[in-house]
Design an enzyme around this catalytic site. Sequence first.
Site, PDB file in Angstrom:
ATOM      1  N   HIS A  34       0.830  -1.203   0.000  1.00 24.29           N
ATOM      2  CA  HIS A  34       0.000   0.000   0.000  1.00 24.29           C
ATOM      3  C   HIS A  34       0.864   1.252   0.000  1.00 24.29           C
ATOM      4  CE1 HIS A  34       1.235  -0.795   4.095  1.00 24.29           C
ATOM      5  NE2 HIS A  34       1.127   0.506   4.302  1.00 24.29           N
ATOM      6  N   HIS A 115       5.267   6.658  -0.715  1.00 26.25           N
ATOM      7  CA  HIS A 115       6.159   5.517  -1.001  1.00 26.25           C
ATOM      8  C   HIS A 115       5.419   4.205  -0.782  1.00 26.25           C
ATOM      9  CE1 HIS A 115       6.335   6.050   3.363  1.00 26.25           C
ATOM     10  NE2 HIS A 115       6.669   4.767   3.435  1.00 26.25           N
TER      11      HIS A 115
END
Lengths: 172, 172
Positions: A34, A115
Site C-alpha cells: 500500500h 512511497h
Amino acid sequence: MKYGIAFFPDKKIQDIANSYRKRYDPHYALIPPHVTLKEAFEMDDEGLSQANSHLEKVSREIAPFLIHFPKLSTFHPTNNVIYIAVEETEAIKSLHEKINSGVLFHERRYAYIPHLTIGQEMPEDELHDVYGSLRMKRFELSTWVDRFHLMYQLENKSWTIYQTYLLRGSSE
Amino acid sequence: MKYGIAFFPDKKIQDIANSYRKRYDPHYALIPPHVTLKEAFEMDDEGLSQANSHLEKVSREIAPFLIHFPKLSTFHPTNNVIYIAVEETEAIKSLHEKINSGVLFHERRYAYIPHLTIGQEMPEDELHDVYGSLRMKRFELSTWVDRFHLMYQLENKSWTIYQTYLLRGSSE
C-alpha cells in the site's frame, strides 16, 4: 481504536512488491502492499463519524489521477526502510494534504514522502546489500488512484478495511 | 482475476476469532476474520464494471441489520472446518441471495451457511479435540452489518479490498 488511510496500487504492482516484502518486510502478513496517505492515529466512535464526513468531502474534491513508480529508494539512515518511490505530483500531495486537514489534522514528524514500502526494520548490512543490488533497477510501473481506504488495526496488528472512498472530483 | 465478497464483524469479534485462527487457520495471515457472502470467483475488467453496478444496486435495496453469533459449529466430515455460527436470519439470506443474482449468479455446490471460520484444514484428531472442548461455549456476540466489501486475491493468496458498499436500504 487505531485507524490509518492508504491506497492500494494495481494488483500487478502489489504482486511485485510482495515478492520483496515476503523476505524483507515483517509487516508482510499484516496488510497488502500500500501507499500510506495518513499514518496510524487514534480515534473514537464520535471521531469516526466526523472523519467519515470529512473523507466523503475530500473524495468529492479530488479527481482520479495516474501515478508512476520510477525507482527504489531508502529512508536510511533515518529508518532502515527500502521502498518503491512514488512520483511526487501535485495530485498526490493535494490528496494527502486534504485528508490531513480539518478533523483529521495531525502534526507530522516528517515531511510527507509518498512511497510503497518493500522492506523495513532491516539489519544494516542486509539493507545495504539489497539496496545496492536493486537501486539501479528501473520500475516502469504506474497505477490509477481512483479510491482510498480507511482501515483499523486489530489486536494482532493486522489491518481491516472500514470503508472505501471513491475519488469523484472532476479533472480540470 | 479472482474476486470474493464478505463482511467483517466488529473489531472485538475479529480479535476473538483471531485468537483461534492464529493456531487453527492457515488463512490467518491472508485475510482478516470475515463472513463470506460470495465465494471466490473469476472476473475480468468488463465483468468488474457490471458487478460494481450490480453491487451498488444491492446495497441500496438492503437495510443495515444486526446479527448474532450464538455458538461454535463444524462442517466436519464434509470439511475439517470449525466456525462461529451466524444466526440464519432472513436479512443475511436475502443479502446473500441478492448479491448472488444477475451478473453475479453462480451455481453453488452447497447451501449457503453464513459462518465465521476460526479453523480449517485441521487434522482429524485436532478438530475433535478443539471442537470437543469449545462446543459448549456460548458466544454472546453480535454485530451490525451495515456494509460489505468486494475483494481480489493477489498471487500470494492474500486478499486486497477493491470496494466497500454501504447498505442504504430503508428498514421496514
